[in-house]
Write an enzyme that holds these catalytic residues in place. Structure first.
Site, PDB file in Angstrom:
ATOM      1  N   ASP A  76       0.886  -1.153  -0.002  1.00  0.00           N
ATOM      2  CA  ASP A  76       0.027  -0.015   0.090  1.00  0.00           C
ATOM      3  C   ASP A  76       0.784   1.300   0.152  1.00  0.00           C
ATOM      4  O   ASP A  76       2.107   1.178   0.534  1.00  0.00           O
ATOM      5  CB  ASP A  76      -1.002   0.088   1.191  1.00  0.00           C
ATOM      6  CG  ASP A  76      -0.192   0.009   2.512  1.00  0.00           C
ATOM      7  OD1 ASP A  76       0.783  -0.419   2.550  1.00  0.00           O
ATOM      8  OD2 ASP A  76      -0.881   0.767   3.357  1.00  0.00           O
ATOM      9  N   GLU A 138       0.264  -0.864   5.929  1.00  0.00           N
ATOM     10  CA  GLU A 138       1.247   0.031   6.684  1.00  0.00           C
ATOM     11  C   GLU A 138       1.091   0.993   6.783  1.00  0.00           C
ATOM     12  O   GLU A 138       1.263   1.936   7.854  1.00  0.00           O
ATOM     13  CB  GLU A 138       2.556  -0.519   6.055  1.00  0.00           C
ATOM     14  CG  GLU A 138       3.553  -0.124   7.008  1.00  0.00           C
ATOM     15  CD  GLU A 138       4.089   1.190   7.157  1.00  0.00           C
ATOM     16  OE1 GLU A 138       4.759   1.863   7.890  1.00  0.00           O
ATOM     17  OE2 GLU A 138       3.835   1.871   5.993  1.00  0.00           O
TER      18      GLU A 138
END
Length: 433
Positions: A76, A138
């Site tokens: 991500d 994250e």
């Protein structure tokens, strides 16, 4: 490396921003693309969700008697911000001056591809077992990581763990990150009135919430710029060459603006507490009226020493704010987020092998041990879950990467060295006894 770069560019084109306000089907696309890359290298792959974004787990069993290594990265990315701030489109990777520009090109899709490259260097048959864990949230706090580690931790257990989400000291000098500051984030609300009132009729006798909030926030630092909250831990960073000129260059500090705090610059950046006001809710300038504002709030981020207990730090910050309320104002402090720091004992055979691999990949330049002032809470989560594993915090970034900012980029020459170092680590890990 040509194939590795092509796959990195393909990953970078997927706008996998994990923030809720963005299209989460793109995060799914990114997870699927990572899973396909791992399957192509012969790994057994599954995509897992435990109430959050999709994470990818890949496994390659160890040869008889060989150790196992777990490799971490995340797929991500941060929001790109305003397109006008980018020299080229954020999700169209573009090379300029030996750097690849694009959101996620460095943080952390290059970390994903460094793991893939290391496997390809061994034709998918390294002399060790390999687990790969590629997280999908994250950048929004890893909220489901604890559950993933609880339910799927047996698939990630290893003798060594490489967490590829940090940085190198500078271009040409590799690094192992051995300390990370922890983090506390709070929302501070100040109230002085039960409703807004005319500033002309009552100003001078009645305090407004914005001025009160500003005075309260100002108590968080002393005149030198050091954090004034009592009871917080503080440490000393490694003695590396880092002067104010480098600080100004890397941070963009404006001419005439002074650095704050005391002690060595690296201690201020890596091991001492730091407090930043990162947002304020109050009437905007363009719509403000001549009114004493009854309430205002701010979001405050506090970085804490690597060995500081986050809850103890929160209690100290909350007490300070309550004790320093100007003019008897009502002050409410709510915990928004927290994360533990990391302080590694970076000694032993695995670290020796890793340092040798870095040295060879960088043509004889030995890695330095560094701290990072930012917080990476998942590192502490892995350290707690796997206390017997040697944890290596590595990365593909350098001081010019501008992770999270506009014109994020990856130094392609350094990226190749990162890939080589990890391939060498896989080859030599069986020697770490």
């Amino acid at each position: 490396m040509d194939g590795v770069r092509a796959d990195l560019e393909a990953l970078t084109r997927i706008p996998s921003v994990s923030l809720d306000s963005f299209d989460q089907t793109q995060v799914d696309r990114s997870a699927d693309a990572v899973a396909d890359l791992l399957r192509a290298e012969g790994l057994e792959v599954q995509i897992v969700r435990e109430g959050g974004r999709p994470a990818v787990i890949g496994r390659l069993p160890a040869p008889e008697g060989a150790p196992t290594i777990t490799l971490y990265a995340h797929h991500d990315v941060q929001p790109p911000g305003e397109d006008a701030d980018w020299d080229t489109p954020p999700f169209e990777p573009t090379e300029r001056g030996g750097r690849l520009y694009g959101r996620g090109a460095a943080d952390d899709k290059a970390g994903v591809m460094a793991h893939v490259a290391a496997l390809r260097a061994h034709d998918g048959k390294p002399p060790v077992g390999v687990n790969i864990f590629v997280e999908g949230e994250e950048e929004v706090g890893s909220d489901s990581l604890a559950t993933i580690l609880d339910k799927h931790g047996d698939k990630l257990a290893a003798d060594a763990i490489v967490l590829a989400d940090s940085t190198n000291w500078k271009v040409g000098v590799p690094a192992l990150t051995t300390t990370l500051r922890g983090m506390i984030r709070v929302v501070v609300t100040v109230r002085t009135l039960d409703h807004g009132i005319h500033s002309g009729m009552f100003g001078g006798a009645v305090p407004d919430a914005i001025s009160t909030l500003i005075r309260l926030l100002a108590t968080l630092h002393d005149d030198a710029g050091d954090v004034a909250v009592a009871g917080l831990k503080s440490g000393e960073a490694a003695d590396l060459d880092f002067d104010e000129a480098r600080l100004r260059e890397e941070s963009g500090l404006l001419d005439g603006v002074q650095a704050i705090g005391t002690g060595s610059l690296l201690s201020r950046l890596w091991t001492k507490p730091a407090i930043t006001t990162i947002g304020i809710d109050a009437p905007a300038v363009d719509v403000a009226s001549n009114t004493l504002v009854p309430s205002a709030r701010a979001k405050v981020s506090m970085r804490i020493a690597p060995d500081e207990d986050p809850r103890a730090a929160y209690d100290a910050l909350r007490k300070h704010l309550a004790d320093h309320a100007p003019w008897g104002a009502q002050v409410e402090v709510s915990l928004d987020d927290e994360g533990a720091g990391f302080d590694a004992d970076a000694q032993g055979p695995v670290y020796d092998v890793a340092r040798g691999s870095f040295t060879d990949a960088w043509d004889g330049t030995e890695p330095v041990d560094i701290g990072v002032g930012g917080s990476i809470p998942f590192v502490a989560a892995f350290a707690e879950k796997f206390p017997d594993a040697a944890i290596l915090v590595t990365g593909v970034e350098d001081p010019d990467s501008r992770a999270h900012g506009a014109n994020e980029s990856l130094h392609l020459g350094e990226f190749e060295k990162v890939c080589l170092a990890e391939a060498l680590l896989l080859a030599r890990l069986p020697q770490a006894k």
